[in-house]
Design a protein around this motif. Structure first.
Motif, PDB file in Angstrom:
ATOM      1  N   LEU A   1      27.834  45.160  19.619  1.00  0.00           N
ATOM      2  CA  LEU A   1      29.216  43.810  19.927  1.00  0.00           C
ATOM      3  C   LEU A   1      30.743  44.440  20.338  1.00  0.00           C
ATOM      4  O   LEU A   1      30.982  44.684  21.632  1.00  0.00           O
ATOM      5  N   PRO A   2      31.011  43.917  19.546  1.00  0.00           N
ATOM      6  CA  PRO A   2      32.854  44.018  19.314  1.00  0.00           C
ATOM      7  C   PRO A   2      33.202  45.507  20.112  1.00  0.00           C
ATOM      8  O   PRO A   2      34.157  45.133  21.201  1.00  0.00           O
ATOM      9  N   GLY A   3      32.963  46.554  19.493  1.00  0.00           N
ATOM     10  CA  GLY A   3      33.385  47.422  20.197  1.00  0.00           C
ATOM     11  C   GLY A   3      32.858  47.473  21.643  1.00  0.00           C
ATOM     12  O   GLY A   3      33.570  48.290  22.250  1.00  0.00           O
ATOM     13  N   THR A   4      31.437  46.976  21.488  1.00  0.00           N
ATOM     14  CA  THR A   4      31.208  48.070  22.953  1.00  0.00           C
ATOM     15  C   THR A   4      31.907  46.559  24.309  1.00  0.00           C
ATOM     16  O   THR A   4      32.404  46.862  25.073  1.00  0.00           O
ATOM     17  N   ILE A   5      32.322  44.988  23.862  1.00  0.00           N
ATOM     18  CA  ILE A   5      33.067  44.892  24.933  1.00  0.00           C
ATOM     19  C   ILE A   5      34.545  45.447  24.977  1.00  0.00           C
ATOM     20  O   ILE A   5      34.631  45.322  26.544  1.00  0.00           O
ATOM     21  N   PHE A   6      35.152  45.950  24.828  1.00  0.00           N
ATOM     22  CA  PHE A   6      36.306  46.409  24.613  1.00  0.00           C
ATOM     23  C   PHE A   6      35.948  47.731  25.485  1.00  0.00           C
ATOM     24  O   PHE A   6      36.331  47.920  26.050  1.00  0.00           O
ATOM     25  N   MET A   7      34.840  48.333  25.239  1.00  0.00           N
ATOM     26  CA  MET A   7      34.860  49.845  25.944  1.00  0.00           C
ATOM     27  C   MET A   7      34.005  48.768  27.737  1.00  0.00           C
ATOM     28  O   MET A   7      35.216  49.808  28.314  1.00  0.00           O
ATOM     29  N   VAL A   8      33.924  47.847  27.527  1.00  0.00           N
ATOM     30  CA  VAL A   8      33.317  48.023  28.723  1.00  0.00           C
ATOM     31  C   VAL A   8      34.742  47.677  29.399  1.00  0.00           C
ATOM     32  O   VAL A   8      35.083  47.705  30.828  1.00  0.00           O
ATOM     33  N   ILE A   9      35.669  45.833  29.060  1.00  0.00           N
ATOM     34  CA  ILE A   9      36.191  46.209  30.006  1.00  0.00           C
ATOM     35  C   ILE A   9      37.447  46.950  30.236  1.00  0.00           C
ATOM     36  O   ILE A   9      38.111  46.989  30.918  1.00  0.00           O
ATOM     37  N   PHE A  10      37.632  48.108  29.129  1.00  0.00           N
ATOM     38  CA  PHE A  10      38.729  49.280  29.161  1.00  0.00           C
ATOM     39  C   PHE A  10      38.888  50.182  29.224  1.00  0.00           C
ATOM     40  O   PHE A  10      39.648  51.170  29.613  1.00  0.00           O
ATOM     41  N   VAL A  11      37.706  50.354  29.689  1.00  0.00           N
ATOM     42  CA  VAL A  11      37.306  52.099  30.159  1.00  0.00           C
ATOM     43  C   VAL A  11      36.368  52.035  31.115  1.00  0.00           C
ATOM     44  O   VAL A  11      36.170  53.144  32.706  1.00  0.00           O
ATOM     45  N   VAL A  12      34.836  51.161  30.857  1.00  0.00           N
ATOM     46  CA  VAL A  12      33.715  50.892  32.383  1.00  0.00           C
ATOM     47  C   VAL A  12      34.247  50.780  33.350  1.00  0.00           C
ATOM     48  O   VAL A  12      33.989  50.780  34.335  1.00  0.00           O
ATOM     49  N   TYR A  13      34.914  48.827  32.770  1.00  0.00           N
ATOM     50  CA  TYR A  13      34.789  48.366  34.042  1.00  0.00           C
ATOM     51  C   TYR A  13      36.389  48.612  35.085  1.00  0.00           C
ATOM     52  O   TYR A  13      36.553  49.468  36.297  1.00  0.00           O
ATOM     53  N   PRO A  14      37.091  49.700  34.447  1.00  0.00           N
ATOM     54  CA  PRO A  14      38.584  50.204  35.562  1.00  0.00           C
ATOM     55  C   PRO A  14      37.943  51.604  35.920  1.00  0.00           C
ATOM     56  O   PRO A  14      39.031  51.848  37.267  1.00  0.00           O
ATOM     57  N   ILE A  15      36.227  51.905  35.728  1.00  0.00           N
ATOM     58  CA  ILE A  15      36.253  53.363  36.042  1.00  0.00           C
ATOM     59  C   ILE A  15      35.918  52.481  37.718  1.00  0.00           C
ATOM     60  O   ILE A  15      36.019  53.621  38.491  1.00  0.00           O
ATOM     61  N   PHE A  16      35.285  51.897  37.137  1.00  0.00           N
ATOM     62  CA  PHE A  16      35.427  51.055  38.853  1.00  0.00           C
ATOM     63  C   PHE A  16      35.537  50.718  39.215  1.00  0.00           C
ATOM     64  O   PHE A  16      35.504  50.824  41.216  1.00  0.00           O
ATOM     65  N   TYR A  17      36.652  50.217  39.343  1.00  0.00           N
ATOM     66  CA  TYR A  17      37.686  49.719  39.494  1.00  0.00           C
ATOM     67  C   TYR A  17      38.434  50.729  40.448  1.00  0.00           C
ATOM     68  O   TYR A  17      39.153  50.441  41.218  1.00  0.00           O
ATOM     69  N   THR A  18      38.721  51.530  39.637  1.00  0.00           N
ATOM     70  CA  THR A  18      39.118  52.980  40.299  1.00  0.00           C
ATOM     71  C   THR A  18      38.733  53.544  41.749  1.00  0.00           C
ATOM     72  O   THR A  18      38.934  53.311  42.720  1.00  0.00           O
ATOM     73  N   VAL A  19      37.103  53.338  41.433  1.00  0.00           N
ATOM     74  CA  VAL A  19      36.376  53.942  42.202  1.00  0.00           C
ATOM     75  C   VAL A  19      36.500  53.103  43.617  1.00  0.00           C
ATOM     76  O   VAL A  19      37.088  53.083  45.116  1.00  0.00           O
ATOM     77  N   TYR A  20      36.838  50.664  43.732  1.00  0.00           N
ATOM     78  CA  TYR A  20      37.465  50.357  44.105  1.00  0.00           C
ATOM     79  C   TYR A  20      38.377  50.892  45.456  1.00  0.00           C
ATOM     80  O   TYR A  20      38.474  50.725  46.477  1.00  0.00           O
ATOM     81  N   ILE A  21      39.440  51.237  43.837  1.00  0.00           N
ATOM     82  CA  ILE A  21      40.431  50.891  44.955  1.00  0.00           C
ATOM     83  C   ILE A  21      41.238  52.353  45.540  1.00  0.00           C
ATOM     84  O   ILE A  21      41.801  52.506  46.332  1.00  0.00           O
ATOM     85  N   SER A  22      40.460  52.743  45.097  1.00  0.00           N
ATOM     86  CA  SER A  22      40.467  54.384  46.253  1.00  0.00           C
ATOM     87  C   SER A  22      39.500  53.764  47.798  1.00  0.00           C
ATOM     88  O   SER A  22      39.799  54.833  47.887  1.00  0.00           O
ATOM     89  N   PHE A  23      39.092  53.047  47.957  1.00  0.00           N
ATOM     90  CA  PHE A  23      38.843  52.597  49.485  1.00  0.00           C
ATOM     91  C   PHE A  23      39.385  51.220  49.578  1.00  0.00           C
ATOM     92  O   PHE A  23      39.326  50.499  50.927  1.00  0.00           O
ATOM     93  N   THR A  24      40.918  51.601  49.622  1.00  0.00           N
ATOM     94  CA  THR A  24      41.328  50.081  49.727  1.00  0.00           C
ATOM     95  C   THR A  24      42.740  50.658  50.116  1.00  0.00           C
ATOM     96  O   THR A  24      43.028  52.118  50.221  1.00  0.00           O
ATOM     97  N   ASN A  25      43.795  50.707  50.992  1.00  0.00           N
ATOM     98  CA  ASN A  25      44.937  49.780  51.413  1.00  0.00           C
ATOM     99  C   ASN A  25      45.856  49.486  50.114  1.00  0.00           C
ATOM    100  O   ASN A  25      46.967  49.453  50.056  1.00  0.00           O
ATOM    101  N   TYR A  26      45.707  49.378  48.904  1.00  0.00           N
ATOM    102  CA  TYR A  26      46.563  49.192  48.170  1.00  0.00           C
ATOM    103  C   TYR A  26      47.445  49.631  47.937  1.00  0.00           C
ATOM    104  O   TYR A  26      47.483  50.811  47.524  1.00  0.00           O
ATOM    105  N   GLY A  27      48.334  49.336  47.343  1.00  0.00           N
ATOM    106  CA  GLY A  27      50.067  50.398  47.661  1.00  0.00           C
ATOM    107  C   GLY A  27      51.494  49.512  48.434  1.00  0.00           C
ATOM    108  O   GLY A  27      51.127  48.085  48.519  1.00  0.00           O
ATOM    109  N   THR A  28      52.309  49.620  47.438  1.00  0.00           N
ATOM    110  CA  THR A  28      53.581  49.180  48.400  1.00  0.00           C
ATOM    111  C   THR A  28      53.514  48.613  49.565  1.00  0.00           C
ATOM    112  O   THR A  28      53.175  49.116  50.576  1.00  0.00           O
TER     113      THR A  28
END
Lengths: 501, 286
Positions: A47-74
């Motif tokens: 579990l300890p390792g998994t939590i880190f992996m989920v928050i800082f690797v898996v979640y950012p991947i999905f978040y990247t997908v989400y951002i690519s469909f937005t106009n997020y930026g300056t």
């Protein structure tokens, strides 16, 4: 620990940060389950390792997908709610604005204020808890201890000497009082003035109405409140814009052309890098692969030096060496009467320089793995070939190379994937420059996809386009994933998993 | 390719070629050393051995207020040590059940670890930046421009690869040792701590060193997450210091580059056999 998380949960709930809240609940829930249920015993380790992996690797991947469909930026950083709040907090001063002079009363040791206002007609009001109360209607003690007509104390709050006013300026600026549909706010250190809220948000219709001009602003598809005559309010908000980033990247010429150049150079760069480093590395390995060679150990130690030095330091040093005016490379070339190559400004020379730097940094690794692999090739093969009268070249071509390629293939593919995303060399050497003329996005001649993504998001001066950057990042994701997947198949890593059943 | 009848000329050519490549290897190193000793701080008309060699640049590194090299280096070392320690601890824990226990989801778990390695973490840099931008509103102590944020990010990125390598090593330790411990009444956790961990010391130290080097050399995430001079790692600070200032700051930069490289070079040379073996087994050094 549970108590602590309940406490943070309450904070998050109050701040309506629901996404973080859900994350917290899942994590805490998982921890509780894992450590209380015996069947989940192995999970206690994982579990300890998994939590880190989920928050800082898996979640950012999905978040990247989400951002690519937005106009997020300056210009579109805030959420819609934040933009509405910001716009609703804009005021304008109408022509018939009333002005009130004021004096300040403060509770000792607390940041609480009561203000006493006087308008132009000499009417006095007490400003108490956001309301303006005529002084005669105010039902708490008003004390004028020395009877000079100047009030000294209101409801226990003491008059603040003018001198101390400046210390509390920022708190006073936050004060607001309601007065006949208008807002009384601080104008300067002497006056409060009545203001009118400029915009009002109508939640049912999802419209913003200007109270000054009665113009109606509708939220537009690309994240702005926009009037029918085309006027749009800044700042914009971030919103889902569907496939627009993808369309822009692939169909807008000013974006697509630089992207295509970057894309092609990324492949050229990775292929050439692997080819050059492997060639030199293999060549050196063959030269060193002779147990009777003198100084063999010393040679080996010296030759792997570039690999031991941290990459960012090597690149920065090389950048100095290739400096056109003061760099050592051009100094050296002057001996051969070659002068003044603009390594940093010329697109082709910049690429050549980068390949040289990467060759210097990368060949020792190839040499090391080739040495290891050469030693595993049985001598009998060469002896057999010698009997058949094979030349040195034939032995290399038909025995050494094929055997090496089989055993080193996966490492060469990893090396390709690594160079494909070799941000440090490209960016630290020349920030991806020189710039491609006429490009609408910050793209340079030596930019590879990953440095291009970085510059789209974080390059100073041109603003950030997180949406487009994420779209590019997803392209890299797909390419890198394909390469690595292929490599796993090739090495049987996936079979390893199966065997473990 | 051993040819005992190699003629003298061939042998000479062999040595000459090797020396040529060594010259290529030494070129930037010698030149940096020379620039660091040249008190002029510029490289116009530089000789290999400077006329009046001095250590002024080294002195400046230790004393400069505007560019705190030693602080940057300490930041790098601190972050790398913490990251390496926690990464190895967590991966040792995570790899153990994958190597020893049978449980539902084990195969899928292994597969997930492998799958996650397909995605380099730095590609999600935008998302990671925005994640910390968000966190900052609630818990500023792990928001942007904190070393904690950087360490957390590195930890997340390191666990996949390291778990995989660790599991491979643990598989080679015979089970009979733990079974003997169970008979003596040890709990599963005791067996792990007292039997497995001491035996796994070689892989633990290799993963520690590899992770240390990898973290020390990382630039992209550090440059995104850190923005205060006093928070910089050496990679970010050195880049800021020298960008386009080669004409003026060459001496100090060279001295800083050498001092920054030395610990890693020593570490690498000490562990080179392990590192090379570890590398041929999988990933590539960054």
């Amino acid at each position: 620990m549970d108590a602590l998380s309940i406490w943070s949960a309450v904070i998050l709930y109050n701040d309506s940060a629901y996404l973080l809240l859900i994350g917290l609940i899942i994590v805490v829930g998982a921890i509780n389950i894992v450590y209380l249920i015996d069947k989940a015993y192995p999970m206690r380790y994982i579990l300890p390792g998994t939590i880190f992996m989920v928050i800082f690797v898996v979640y950012p991947i999905f978040y990247t997908v989400y951002i690519s469909f937005t106009n997020y930026g300056t210009g579109n950083i805030l959420s819609k709610q934040q933009v509405v709040n910001q716009l609703e907090n804009r005021y304008f001063s109408p022509q018939d604005a009333e002005e009130f002079s004021f004096s300040t009363f403060k509770l000792e040791n607390e940041k609480e204020f009561i203000l006493l206002f006087e308008n132009e007609e000499g009417e006095r009001f007490v400003g108490f808890e956001n309301e303006l109360i005529p002084i005669n209607d105010f039902d708490q003690d008003i004390v004028d201890s020395d009877n000079d007509g100047k009030i000294d104390e209101i409801a226990g709050y003491k008059r603040l000497p003018q001198m101390q006013l400046f210390q509390h300026l920022s708190s006073l600026q936050d004060l607001e009082y309601e007065i006949n549909d208008r807002i009384l706010r601080m104008k300067n250190t002497e006056y409060f003035s009545s203001y009118i809220r400029q915009y009002k948000y109508d939640e049912d219709k999802d419209q913003l109405i200007s109270l000054r001009t009665n113009k109606v602003y509708n939220p537009s598809e690309n994240g702005y409140f926009k009037a029918n005559d085309g006027e749009r309010l800044t700042p914009g908000f971030r919103t889902n814009i569907g496939w627009k980033n993808y369309k822009k990247l692939l169909t807008d010429d000013r974006v697509f052309n630089p992207f295509l150049r970057v894309f092609i150079w990324t492949f050229e760069w990775a292929i050439l890098s692997v080819f050059l480093t492997f060639s030199l590395g293999l060549f050196m390995a063959i030269l060193l692969n002779d147990k009777n060679l003198r100084f063999r150990k010393i040679y080996r130690v010296i030759l792997i030096l570039p690999y031991a030095i941290p990459g960012f330091i090597s690149v920065l040093v090389w950048r100095g060496l290739f400096n056109a005016e003061v760099g050592a490379v051009n100094n050296l070339l002057q001996f051969f009467s070659i002068g003044g190559i603009q390594w940093m400004q010329h697109p082709v020379w910049a690429k050549v320089a980068l390949l040289i730097v990467n060759l210097w940094m990368g060949f020792p690794y190839m040499m090391l793995i080739a040495l290891g692999s050469l030693q595993s090739i049985s001598d009998t093969l060469y002896e057999a070939a010698a009997i058949d009268g094979a030349s040195v070249w034939q032995k290399f071509r038909h025995i050494t190379l094929p055997l090496l390629l089989v055993s080193l293939g996966p490492l060469l593919i990893s090396s390709f994937a690594f160079n494909f995303n070799n941000f440090n060399v490209i960016y630290l050497f020349n920030e991806g420059g020189p710039a491609i003329p006429g490009a609408q996005t910050p793209a340079g001649a030596t930019d590879i996809l990953i440095s291009y993504t970085y510059r789209l998001s974080f390059a100073t001066g041109r603003g950030s386009d997180f949406g487009l950057a994420s779209t590019v990042a997803l392209f890299i994701f797909m390419i890198t994933a394909t390469i690595t997947w292929f490599n796993f198949k090739y090495t049987g890593a996936l079979e390893d998993v199966k065997e473990n059943e | 390719m051993n040819n005992n009848y190699e003629s003298k000329t061939v042998r000479l050519i062999r040595h000459l070629i090797i020396l040529l490549v060594i010259a290529f290897v030494f070129f930037p190193i010698v030149w940096t050393l020379s620039a660091s000793l040249n008190p002029a701080n510029t490289i116009v008309g530089q000789k290999i051995i400077p006329d009046n060699a001095s250590l002024v640049h080294y002195k400046e590194i230790f004393t400069s207020d505007t560019h705190p090299f030693m602080l940057w280096m300490w930041n790098s070392i601190k972050i790398s040590l913490i990251t390496a320690f926690f990464s190895v601890s967590m991966t040792a824990l995570a790899a153990y059940p994958f190597s020893r226990f049978h449980f539902t989801g084990r195969r899928n778990g292994l597969f997930m670890i492998l799958l996650i390695q397909i995605f380099p973490q730095m590609l999600a840099m935008v998302a990671i930046y925005l994640l910390f931008l968000n966190i900052q509103n609630y818990i500023p102590s792990i928001g942007l421009n904190t070393h904690t944020a950087l360490v957390l990010t590195y930890l997340g990125g390191s666990i996949g690869v390291n778990t995989w390598l660790m599991k491979g090593y643990l598989d080679t330790i015979p089970r009979s040792l733990e079974e003997a411990a169970y008979i003596d009444g040890a709990s599963r956790f005791q067996a792990f701590v007292q039997i497995i961990l001491p035996l796994a010391r070689p892989i633990l130290s290799v993963l520690f060193v590899l992770q240390f080097i990898r973290t020390y050399s990382e630039y992209i995430l550090a440059s995104i997450l850190l923005n205060g001079t006093e928070k910089f790692t050496l990679a970010v600070g050195l880049q800021m210091f020298i960008s386009d200032m080669y004409g003026k700051r060459m001496g100090v930069f060279s001295a800083a580059a050498l001092i920054g490289a030395i610990p890693i070079v020593i570490l690498f040379m000490l562990f080179q056999d392990y590192i090379v073996h570890g590398l041929t087994g999988g990933g590539v050094k960054e």
